[in-house]
Design a protein around this motif. Structure first.
Motif, PDB file in Angstrom:
ATOM      1  N   GLY A  84       0.810  -1.226   0.000  1.00  0.00           N
ATOM      2  CA  GLY A  84       0.000   0.000   0.000  1.00  0.00           C
ATOM      3  C   GLY A  84       0.840   1.271   0.000  1.00  0.00           C
ATOM      4  O   GLY A  84       0.301   2.381  -0.062  1.00  0.00           O
ATOM      5  N   TYR A  85       2.162   1.122   0.044  1.00  0.00           N
ATOM      6  CA  TYR A  85       3.031   2.315   0.086  1.00  0.00           C
ATOM      7  C   TYR A  85       2.900   3.153  -1.193  1.00  0.00           C
ATOM      8  O   TYR A  85       2.648   4.359  -1.148  1.00  0.00           O
ATOM      9  CB  TYR A  85       4.486   1.888   0.292  1.00  0.00           C
ATOM     10  N   GLN A  86       3.033   2.473  -2.333  1.00  0.00           N
ATOM     11  CA  GLN A  86       2.896   3.204  -3.602  1.00  0.00           C
ATOM     12  C   GLN A  86       1.490   3.789  -3.743  1.00  0.00           C
ATOM     13  O   GLN A  86       1.318   4.885  -4.271  1.00  0.00           O
ATOM     14  CB  GLN A  86       3.204   2.243  -4.763  1.00  0.00           C
ATOM     15  N   THR A  87       0.517   3.064  -3.226  1.00  0.00           N
ATOM     16  CA  THR A  87      -0.869   3.556  -3.254  1.00  0.00           C
ATOM     17  C   THR A  87      -0.969   4.896  -2.525  1.00  0.00           C
ATOM     18  O   THR A  87      -1.631   5.825  -2.986  1.00  0.00           O
ATOM     19  CB  THR A  87      -1.814   2.531  -2.579  1.00  0.00           C
ATOM     20  N   ALA A  88      -0.307   4.980  -1.371  1.00  0.00           N
ATOM     21  CA  ALA A  88      -0.329   6.223  -0.586  1.00  0.00           C
ATOM     22  C   ALA A  88       0.334   7.364  -1.356  1.00  0.00           C
ATOM     23  O   ALA A  88      -0.171   8.491  -1.388  1.00  0.00           O
ATOM     24  CB  ALA A  88       0.384   6.012   0.751  1.00  0.00           C
ATOM     25  N   ILE A  89       1.448   7.058  -2.016  1.00  0.00           N
ATOM     26  CA  ILE A  89       2.128   8.084  -2.820  1.00  0.00           C
ATOM     27  C   ILE A  89       1.189   8.578  -3.929  1.00  0.00           C
ATOM     28  O   ILE A  89       1.063   9.789  -4.163  1.00  0.00           O
ATOM     29  CB  ILE A  89       3.433   7.504  -3.438  1.00  0.00           C
ATOM     30  N   LEU A  90       0.513   7.652  -4.579  1.00  0.00           N
ATOM     31  CA  LEU A  90      -0.421   8.040  -5.654  1.00  0.00           C
ATOM     32  C   LEU A  90      -1.564   8.872  -5.082  1.00  0.00           C
ATOM     33  O   LEU A  90      -1.992   9.861  -5.678  1.00  0.00           O
ATOM     34  CB  LEU A  90      -0.979   6.793  -6.359  1.00  0.00           C
ATOM     35  N   ALA A  91      -2.044   8.474  -3.901  1.00  0.00           N
ATOM     36  CA  ALA A  91      -3.168   9.197  -3.280  1.00  0.00           C
ATOM     37  C   ALA A  91      -2.772  10.631  -2.918  1.00  0.00           C
ATOM     38  O   ALA A  91      -3.602  11.533  -2.911  1.00  0.00           O
ATOM     39  CB  ALA A  91      -3.648   8.445  -2.041  1.00  0.00           C
ATOM     40  N   GLU A  92      -1.487  10.841  -2.645  1.00  0.00           N
ATOM     41  CA  GLU A  92      -0.989  12.196  -2.349  1.00  0.00           C
ATOM     42  C   GLU A  92      -1.000  13.066  -3.609  1.00  0.00           C
ATOM     43  O   GLU A  92      -1.088  14.285  -3.514  1.00  0.00           O
ATOM     44  CB  GLU A  92       0.464  12.136  -1.855  1.00  0.00           C
ATOM     45  N   LEU A  93      -0.862  12.423  -4.770  1.00  0.00           N
ATOM     46  CA  LEU A  93      -0.584  13.180  -5.999  1.00  0.00           C
ATOM     47  C   LEU A  93      -1.711  13.203  -7.017  1.00  0.00           C
ATOM     48  O   LEU A  93      -1.615  13.895  -8.021  1.00  0.00           O
ATOM     49  CB  LEU A  93       0.671  12.598  -6.666  1.00  0.00           C
ATOM     50  N   ALA A  94      -2.753  12.380  -6.794  1.00  0.00           N
ATOM     51  CA  ALA A  94      -3.837  12.304  -7.773  1.00  0.00           C
ATOM     52  C   ALA A  94      -5.174  12.512  -7.069  1.00  0.00           C
ATOM     53  O   ALA A  94      -5.242  12.586  -5.844  1.00  0.00           O
ATOM     54  CB  ALA A  94      -3.809  10.939  -8.459  1.00  0.00           C
ATOM     55  N   ARG A  95      -6.239  12.587  -7.845  1.00  0.00           N
ATOM     56  CA  ARG A  95      -7.556  12.817  -7.252  1.00  0.00           C
ATOM     57  C   ARG A  95      -8.115  11.541  -6.625  1.00  0.00           C
ATOM     58  O   ARG A  95      -8.566  11.542  -5.488  1.00  0.00           O
ATOM     59  CB  ARG A  95      -8.516  13.367  -8.312  1.00  0.00           C
ATOM     60  N   GLU A  96      -8.120  10.437  -7.389  1.00  0.00           N
ATOM     61  CA  GLU A  96      -8.647   9.183  -6.854  1.00  0.00           C
ATOM     62  C   GLU A  96      -7.746   8.040  -7.285  1.00  0.00           C
ATOM     63  O   GLU A  96      -7.224   8.050  -8.394  1.00  0.00           O
ATOM     64  CB  GLU A  96     -10.043   8.847  -7.397  1.00  0.00           C
TER      65      GLU A  96
END
Ligand code: SAH
Length: 211
Positions: A84-96
């Motif tokens: 889930g680490y990369q998921t968190a990075i994506l969540a910081e940078l994208a809308r959904e």
């Protein structure tokens, strides 16, 4: 340790995009790795997260993120939630962020951490991600964090026109990190790095017995 990782492994190797670096500063990587490897959370290699899977080396995660060119408004599909680490990075940078993981125990653990950290723009599903996640398609960006033997067609179909997909493609021992751009006129692709990921399993991926 996080700051040293960002300087030595990320910025020094050419990841200069400000928003990407800031996201890596904000996300506590140690929260996503099992207790027995927590002391190595900021080391320069992948770590075991259980179920024979790994969390990617920080540099590779940063490189993939930079290649996605996220501006903040995108709907992103991730295949291979893992820790889930990369998921968190994506969540910081994208809308959904829509993230698909085939191993239920990993998906559950990732979901728990992401909930604890307060991410409200992430949905996780247990399924075979080579089939994508049709319901919310098309996606502006798709990130695959397991090694594919070929480009899974359903993922290309679910990528929006003008969208970008980042995916490792190759054999079981090493892959090319490819950036695919879907244009009106066709597909453009370029290789940005050599890499080693655990295999993408399932229809349009490797068979369980091949790995
Ligand atoms: N991005 C992750 C790294 C994941 S490792 C992180 O930051 O931790 C790759 C993950 O892909 C593994 O958890 C594996 O179970 C998953 N995976 C492999 N094939 C898959 C498939 N077809 N669909 C969904 N997940 C898959």
């Amino acid at each position: 340790m996080r700051e040293a990782m960002i300087r030595k492994q990320i910025i020094a190797r050419g990841i200069k995009e400000k928003r990407v670096v800031e996201a890596f500063r904000r996300v506590e990587r140690e929260r996503f790795v099992p207790p027995e490897v927590r002391e190595q959370a900021y080391e320069d290699f992948p770590l075991a997260i259980g179920e024979e899977q790994t969390i990617s080396q920080p540099y590779i995660a940063a490189l993939m993120t930079q290649c996605l060119e996220l501006r903040g408004e995108e709907k992103v599909l991730e295949i291979g939630t893992g820790s889930g680490y990369q998921t968190a990075i994506l969540a910081e940078l994208a809308r959904e962020v829509y993230s698909v993981e085939r191993i239920a125990s990993l998906a559950q653990r990732a979901k728990t951490v992401l909930d604890e950290l307060g991410y409200t723009n992430v949905k996780i599903r247990v399924a075979n991600g080579t089939l994508g996640w049709e319901e919310y398609s098309p996606y502006d960006r798709i990130l695959v964090t397991a090694g594919a033997k070929e480009l899974p067609k359903p993922l290309l179909d679910q990528l929006a026109e003008g969208g970008v997909m980042v995916i490792p493609v190759g054999d079981l021992l090493s892959q090319r990190l490819e950036v695919i751009r879907k244009k009106k006129t066709g597909i453009e692709s370029r290789t940005v790095e050599r890499c080693i990921f655990v295999p993408l399993i399932g229809a349009y991926g490797w068979k369980e017995r091949e790995k």
